[in-house]
Design a protein around this motif. Structure first.
Motif, PDB file in Angstrom:
ATOM      1  N   HIS A 182       0.856  -1.180   0.000  1.00  0.00           N
ATOM      2  CA  HIS A 182       0.000   0.000   0.000  1.00  0.00           C
ATOM      3  C   HIS A 182       0.897   1.237   0.000  1.00  0.00           C
ATOM      4  O   HIS A 182       1.442   1.622   1.036  1.00  0.00           O
ATOM      5  N   HIS A 238       0.333   4.376  -0.137  1.00  0.00           N
ATOM      6  CA  HIS A 238      -0.087   5.583   0.567  1.00  0.00           C
ATOM      7  C   HIS A 238       0.570   5.686   1.942  1.00  0.00           C
ATOM      8  O   HIS A 238       1.014   6.757   2.354  1.00  0.00           O
ATOM      9  N   LYS A 239       0.641   4.548   2.645  1.00  0.00           N
ATOM     10  CA  LYS A 239       1.293   4.528   3.960  1.00  0.00           C
ATOM     11  C   LYS A 239       2.557   3.685   3.956  1.00  0.00           C
ATOM     12  O   LYS A 239       3.121   3.417   5.020  1.00  0.00           O
ATOM     13  N   GLY A 291      -5.534  -3.354   6.084  1.00  0.00           N
ATOM     14  CA  GLY A 291      -6.111  -2.021   6.164  1.00  0.00           C
ATOM     15  C   GLY A 291      -5.763  -1.373   7.483  1.00  0.00           C
ATOM     16  O   GLY A 291      -5.766  -2.030   8.528  1.00  0.00           O
ATOM     17  N   ASP A 292      -5.451  -0.081   7.435  1.00  0.00           N
ATOM     18  CA  ASP A 292      -5.027   0.633   8.639  1.00  0.00           C
ATOM     19  C   ASP A 292      -5.594   2.050   8.586  1.00  0.00           C
ATOM     20  O   ASP A 292      -5.178   2.876   7.765  1.00  0.00           O
ATOM     21  N   SER A 293      -6.563   2.320   9.457  1.00  0.00           N
ATOM     22  CA  SER A 293      -7.139   3.659   9.539  1.00  0.00           C
ATOM     23  C   SER A 293      -6.558   4.475  10.680  1.00  0.00           C
ATOM     24  O   SER A 293      -6.976   5.609  10.899  1.00  0.00           O
ATOM     25  N   LYS A 298      -7.206  -1.595  12.660  1.00  0.00           N
ATOM     26  CA  LYS A 298      -6.278  -2.304  11.781  1.00  0.00           C
ATOM     27  C   LYS A 298      -6.818  -3.703  11.552  1.00  0.00           C
ATOM     28  O   LYS A 298      -7.335  -4.331  12.477  1.00  0.00           O
ATOM     29  N   ALA A 330      -8.812   0.968   3.386  1.00  0.00           N
ATOM     30  CA  ALA A 330      -7.986   1.654   4.378  1.00  0.00           C
ATOM     31  C   ALA A 330      -8.743   1.890   5.665  1.00  0.00           C
ATOM     32  O   ALA A 330      -8.126   2.048   6.727  1.00  0.00           O
ATOM     33  N   ASP A 356     -10.392   4.393  -1.148  1.00  0.00           N
ATOM     34  CA  ASP A 356     -10.895   3.048  -0.897  1.00  0.00           C
ATOM     35  C   ASP A 356     -12.409   3.011  -0.712  1.00  0.00           C
ATOM     36  O   ASP A 356     -12.943   2.281   0.141  1.00  0.00           O
TER      37      ASP A 356
END
Length: 776
Positions: free
Chosen positions: A141, A143-144, A200-202, A206, A260, A310
């Motif tokens: 991913h 983005h992060k 996924g990690d917001s 997670k 995410a 997402d």
């Protein structure tokens, strides 16, 4: 007798009794006057040309600001570098595109220094595998910068790829990389390989989902993670709850996605089925199953990927079809589900690579040598081309400025990507777009949002609609008052009184619009909010009273009417008018109790309140600052303009025509209706168009007297947002040369075009009226 010589005939003189001879010097213009006249003639010409040039210069400046909005993306190759000798699973770019990496499923990540002299070097994964344990699945991913891996023995780890710049003594920059990860944790049944994994990690939540091949078949497992916060910062990430979602798994699963937000899992199969499971209150439930290509002969799915945010899924079919499904809430449904919102031109075949931008809804995809850059918001292809090499993988940097392609020989090709306005285009500005989360396509203006993953909504249609709506209500209020006042002042009012009224009305035109907007917002709007029934009564009673008074006045015997000097009838009607207004204002609450009553469905209590009655009956809102307020106050600003020009046109009708009409026995009103108004119609029409232009371009009254909300309805008790108000409010906050900034200039051009077209049509009609009713 000889005739006298004509050349020697003596001129007559006053003493001889003849006419005096003209002196030629009396008709000669002074040289200074001639020079001044010539100078002013040229000055006026130069001034006129300068004004025309200035107007066109402004137009050209606006055009230069908005033309980039309609250009596609520009892609140009910069460099190439050998970085791998085998086909990697994943490639990624750092923020500066100086230290790309590749990962091929081993125990290390390969980095390649494109700017310095370090060449290629490996960094070992920060954990140890057991004997005979290998990495069997991975997902990155960008983005992060999270790399999640699954092993052949049913374990997973989340790795963070960290980049940091370092500066030398001569300010040269070096990009360093490191890997940070926790331990390997089990998921599913121990000892069986993970074939597909995602993470996924917001921040607060997670989640890791995996598909596992066991001895009895394929299983689907999910693990939520927790991370304790300490005084020293974020603690270690550890597994929390485990879920077995095998029952929700479609047959022959192929792709697995976790958004995410870490609250759902999407699994697709090669046959074209998609399962959407949602985590709610600590439990998973199968919320939706669907097939994105069920209408095709071959509904198979080649790829499924998220775009930035997402919320939307891009499905690429085995036959090249590409469709976008977004989360939305159907009518009368409590939950959000996926529905098709967009479709793109087909690819030449099944997509083999896909990379989503980290800044907007743009993505790049393709197969073999074909690459296509697309935007899911505007449903447009920004760029596409056939490259001179086979594309094995692709990557896009965080800024969206560098595009990387890895060919089948391990050569990384870096391309400069210039696409500053991907959300722009004809469809974005003037077409209906189905935005993420919306229940259907619509015209929406919402230039900013709470986070970067929200789609900019830049439709000009609500602003054009708002401009026309505000202008309409202002003109409905202003035109009857201004035109009738001009007629009365020009041909019925006593001349000495006219010399007071006309300058007073002209002075009203100089009132600053910001003052009128201030009065509308803080004084008029609160009054109108609670006294709408009184205003309705006044609007009905005043015209009725005027008609009745006129009829009664005409039926009075002539000796009584002669007691009032012509042009002074207003002295009798004005007190009547004020009395009627006061009476209707006082009767408003009683009128409200009679007709505008609302019953509470729970208690059965009845309330007389127009503010509650209107939404219940019409289904439209009632706002304090609304179109009615704008109509009154902006109409007040327009009335002097229309009145002044119309009165001049009516007063300039030749008196000989009105006298002739009166001599033939016509009344004053008959004369005005049949003679004066037709002859002055061209001037009256010009007054209306100038007033229309004044209302269309009004800014401060609209900004202060409405909610300034870009909605599209004709409800008189809701507000609007106009083009001029939108520019005034948002231009100071728009970053220079951004899409938002240039779109505001597009709004200025639309406003210019709107007034230009209307004025052109008005001038054509005015010339037609002038020719039709000309006297000579």
């Amino acid at each position: 007798m000889p005739e006298p010589d004509s050349q020697h005939t003596p001129s007559s003189s006053p003493d001889s009794g003849g006419s005096p001879k003209p002196v030629p010097a009396r008709f000669q213009v002074a040289p200074a006057t001639l020079r001044l006249d010539r100078f002013m003639t040229h000055a006026i010409k130069v001034g006129g040309v300068t004004i025309i040039v200035a107007v066109f210069g402004i137009l050209v400046f606006i055009l230069f600001q908005i033309l980039p909005l309609f250009k596609g993306a520009a892609v140009e190759e910069m460099t190439r570098q050998q970085i791998a000798t085998e086909n990697p699973w994943i490639i990624g770019l750092d923020e500066w595109s100086e230290l790309p990496f590749t990962y091929s499923g081993g125990t290390s990540v390969l980095f390649t220094d494109l700017k310095g002299d370090r060449g290629s070097f490996e960094i070992k994964l920060p954990f140890d595998l057991e004997p005979e344990e290998v990495i069997s699945a991975a997902r990155f991913h960008p983005h992060k910068q999270h790399l999640v891996v699954g092993t052949s023995k049913g374990r997973f780890a989340v790795i963070t790829i960290k980049y940091s710049p370092a500066f030398g003594p001569n300010n040269e920059r070096t990009i360093n990389a490191s890997l940070d990860a926790g331990d390997l944790y089990p998921i599913g049944q121990p000892g069986f390989p993970i074939v597909n994994i995602d993470y996924g990690d917001s921040g607060d939540a997670k989640l890791v989902a995996a598909i596992q091949e066991t001895g009895t078949g394929t299983e689907h497992h999910v693990v939520t993670l927790k991370q304790k916060q300490t005084l020293l910062g974020a603690g270690k990430i550890e597994p929390d709850k485990a879920f077995d979602l095998t029952a929700d798994l479609p047959e022959n699963p192929q792709y697995l996605l976790v958004p995410a937000q870490a609250n759902a899992v999407i699994v697709s199969s090669a046959s074209g089925e998609v399962a959407y499971s949602f985590l709610d209150r600590g439990e998973f439930s199968l919320r939706q199953t669907f097939s994105p290509f069920k209408d095709l002969d071959d509904p198979g799915i080649a790829r499924v990927d998220f775009v930035f945010g997402d919320v939307s899924l891009v499905f690429s079919g085995v036959n090249g079809e590409q469709r976008v499904f977004s989360l939305f809430r159907p009518e009368n449904e409590p939950d959000r589900i996926f529905g098709q919102t967009k479709s793109f031109p087909p690819l030449p075949g099944p997509a083999t690579f896909f990379v989503a931008s980290q800044r907007n809804k743009t993505f790049i995809c393709g197969l073999d040598r074909f690459a296509s850059l697309r935007n899911s918001t505007t449903e447009t292809v920004r760029w596409q081309d056939t490259l001179p090499f086979e594309i094995n993988a692709a990557a896009l940097d965080r800024k969206g400025e560098t595009l990387a392609f890895l060919d089948d020989a391990g050569v990384l090709h870096l391309y400069d990507l210039h696409d500053p306005h991907p959300e722009a285009g004809w469809k974005a500005f003037f077409g209906k777009i189905w935005y993420e989360g919306a229940s259907g396509p619509d015209y929406v203006w919402q230039s900013g949002g709470g986070s970067d993953d929200l789609e900019p909504k830049l439709s000009m249609v609500p602003l054009i609609f708002g401009s026309l709506k505000g202008t309409l209500y202002a003109m409905i209020f202003a035109v009857p008052i201004a035109i009738l006042s001009a007629i009365y002042t020009a041909h019925f009012l006593h001349p000495p009184v006219k010399r007071i009224v006309k300058p007073t009305m002209e002075i009203m035109a100089s009132l600053p619009s910001v003052v009128l907007g201030f009065l509308a917002a803080l004084w008029l709007a609160p009054i109108i909010e609670t006294r709408v029934p009184s205003i309705i009564l006044i609007l009905l009673a005043l015209p009725t009273a005027a008609i009745v008074f006129g009829q009664l006045w005409n039926r009075l015997p002539i000796q009584y009417r002669n007691a009032v000097r012509p042009g002074h009838e207003y002295l009798i009607f004005t007190p009547i008018m004020l009395l009627i207004m006061w009476a209707m204002w006082q009767l408003g609450p009683a009128f409200e109790k009679l007709l505008f009553v609302v019953t509470d469905p729970e208690t059965g209590a009845k309330t007389a309140d127009f503010r509650l009655w209107w939404p219940e009956v019409t289904g439209t809102p009632f706002d304090q600052r609304n179109s009615l307020v704008v109509g009154f106050m902006m109409g007040f600003a327009v009335i002097p303009v229309i009145f002044t020009i119309a009165e001049d046109s009516l007063s300039n009708v030749p008196p000989s025509l009105t006298a002739a009409s009166a001599a033939l026995g016509a009344s004053r009103w008959q004369t005005v209706r049949t003679i004066v108004i037709p002859i002055a119609s061209a001037g009256i029409f010009s007054a209306l168009m100038i007033g229309f232009g004044r209302a269309v371009g009004e800014t401060m009254i609209v900004v202060m007297a409405t909610g300034n909300t870009p909605i599209m309805d004709w409800n008189i008790f809701s507000g609007m947002r106009t083009l001029s108000a939108n520019i005034a409010v948002e231009l100071p906050e728009a970053p220079v040369h951004s899409t938002h900034y240039r779109t505001l200039f597009l709004g200025a051009l639309v406003l210019f075009a709107l007034t230009f077209v209307l004025n052109t049509v008005a001038e054509i009609l005015r010339q037609h009226l002038r020719e039709k009713f000309k006297l000579v």
